[in-house]
Scaffold this motif. Structure first.
Motif, mmCIF file in Angstrom:
data_model
loop_
_atom_site.group_PDB
_atom_site.id
_atom_site.type_symbol
_atom_site.label_atom_id
_atom_site.label_comp_id
_atom_site.label_asym_id
_atom_site.label_seq_id
_atom_site.Cartn_x
_atom_site.Cartn_y
_atom_site.Cartn_z
ATOM 1 N N VAL A 1 -9.753 7.551 2.930
ATOM 2 C CA VAL A 1 -10.734 7.476 1.849
ATOM 3 C C VAL A 1 -10.426 8.626 0.888
ATOM 4 O O VAL A 1 -9.909 9.663 1.295
ATOM 5 N N TYR A 2 -10.748 8.423 -0.380
ATOM 6 C CA TYR A 2 -10.423 9.392 -1.426
ATOM 7 C C TYR A 2 -11.674 9.769 -2.199
ATOM 8 O O TYR A 2 -12.565 8.940 -2.384
ATOM 9 N N MET A 3 -11.715 11.016 -2.651
ATOM 10 C CA MET A 3 -12.795 11.501 -3.511
ATOM 11 C C MET A 3 -12.180 12.387 -4.580
ATOM 12 O O MET A 3 -11.210 13.094 -4.310
ATOM 13 N N GLN B 1 -22.042 0.345 -3.015
ATOM 14 C CA GLN B 1 -22.257 -0.461 -1.818
ATOM 15 C C GLN B 1 -21.012 -0.529 -0.931
ATOM 16 O O GLN B 1 -21.115 -0.687 0.278
ATOM 17 N N PHE B 2 -19.819 -0.373 -1.541
ATOM 18 C CA PHE B 2 -18.578 -0.510 -0.795
ATOM 19 C C PHE B 2 -17.791 0.794 -0.805
ATOM 20 O O PHE B 2 -17.841 1.554 -1.761
ATOM 21 N N ILE B 3 -17.047 1.023 0.272
ATOM 22 C CA ILE B 3 -16.173 2.189 0.404
ATOM 23 C C ILE B 3 -14.736 1.681 0.373
ATOM 24 O O ILE B 3 -14.364 0.783 1.139
ATOM 25 N N ALA B 4 -13.922 2.246 -0.504
ATOM 26 C CA ALA B 4 -12.513 1.882 -0.584
ATOM 27 C C ALA B 4 -11.738 2.624 0.500
ATOM 28 O O ALA B 4 -11.888 3.830 0.669
ATOM 29 N N VAL B 5 -10.909 1.882 1.236
ATOM 30 C CA VAL B 5 -10.068 2.456 2.286
ATOM 31 C C VAL B 5 -8.632 2.019 1.993
ATOM 32 O O VAL B 5 -8.363 0.831 1.827
ATOM 33 N N LYS B 6 -7.727 3.006 1.925
ATOM 34 C CA LYS B 6 -6.329 2.711 1.610
ATOM 35 C C LYS B 6 -5.452 2.988 2.820
ATOM 36 O O LYS B 6 -5.825 3.748 3.707
ATOM 37 N N PRO C 1 -3.664 -9.952 16.355
ATOM 38 C CA PRO C 1 -2.888 -8.728 16.132
ATOM 39 C C PRO C 1 -3.613 -7.778 15.181
ATOM 40 O O PRO C 1 -4.428 -8.188 14.359
ATOM 41 N N ILE C 2 -3.295 -6.492 15.296
ATOM 42 C CA ILE C 2 -3.832 -5.490 14.378
ATOM 43 C C ILE C 2 -3.185 -5.724 13.020
ATOM 44 O O ILE C 2 -1.967 -5.866 12.918
ATOM 45 N N GLU C 3 -4.012 -5.789 11.987
ATOM 46 C CA GLU C 3 -3.530 -6.025 10.628
ATOM 47 C C GLU C 3 -3.337 -4.705 9.895
ATOM 48 O O GLU C 3 -4.083 -3.753 10.113
ATOM 49 N N SER C 4 -2.356 -4.672 9.009
ATOM 50 C CA SER C 4 -2.138 -3.514 8.127
ATOM 51 C C SER C 4 -2.390 -3.957 6.692
ATOM 52 O O SER C 4 -1.967 -5.041 6.289
ATOM 53 N N HIS C 5 -3.091 -3.111 5.937
ATOM 54 C CA HIS C 5 -3.422 -3.429 4.548
ATOM 55 C C HIS C 5 -3.226 -2.192 3.677
ATOM 56 O O HIS C 5 -3.477 -1.067 4.122
ATOM 57 N N ASP C 6 -2.804 -2.399 2.453
ATOM 58 C CA ASP C 6 -2.702 -1.299 1.499
ATOM 59 C C ASP C 6 -4.086 -0.851 1.050
ATOM 60 O O ASP C 6 -4.295 0.322 0.760
#
Length: 88
Positions: free
Chosen positions: A27-29, A48-53, A66-71
């Protein structure tokens, strides 16, 4: 551990758990204010939403998936049961 990914933002690796998923990622701030309050500021923000990279998504109720990977993904704050920093 707090890291600066650029001159304008702090990033923190986090563990997020919902009723159905386990998510790990960053997470970024913006670099405004105290970096020690990063997670509380994210959780107390009006968004309402938190961006996760750079994240992974694990299904708690279906271990055969399977465990998924996302950008990038957005997590609804109301679905979060636990959110904590991860040590790198």
């Amino acid at each position: 551990m707090y890291n600066s990914d650029s001159n304008s933002a702090w990033k923190e690796k986090v563990y997020i758990e919902t009723t159905e998923h386990i998510i790990t990622g960053y997470v970024y701030m913006p670099k405004i204010g105290k970096k020690q309050r990063l997670l509380s500021e994210i959780l107390n923000a009006s968004k309402q939403f938190i961006a996760v990279k750079e994240c992974t998504l694990e299904y708690k109720n279906n271990l055969s998936k399977p465990i998924e990977s996302h950008d990038f993904m957005e997590v609804n704050r109301s679905s979060i049961l636990i959110m904590r920093p991860l040590n790198e």
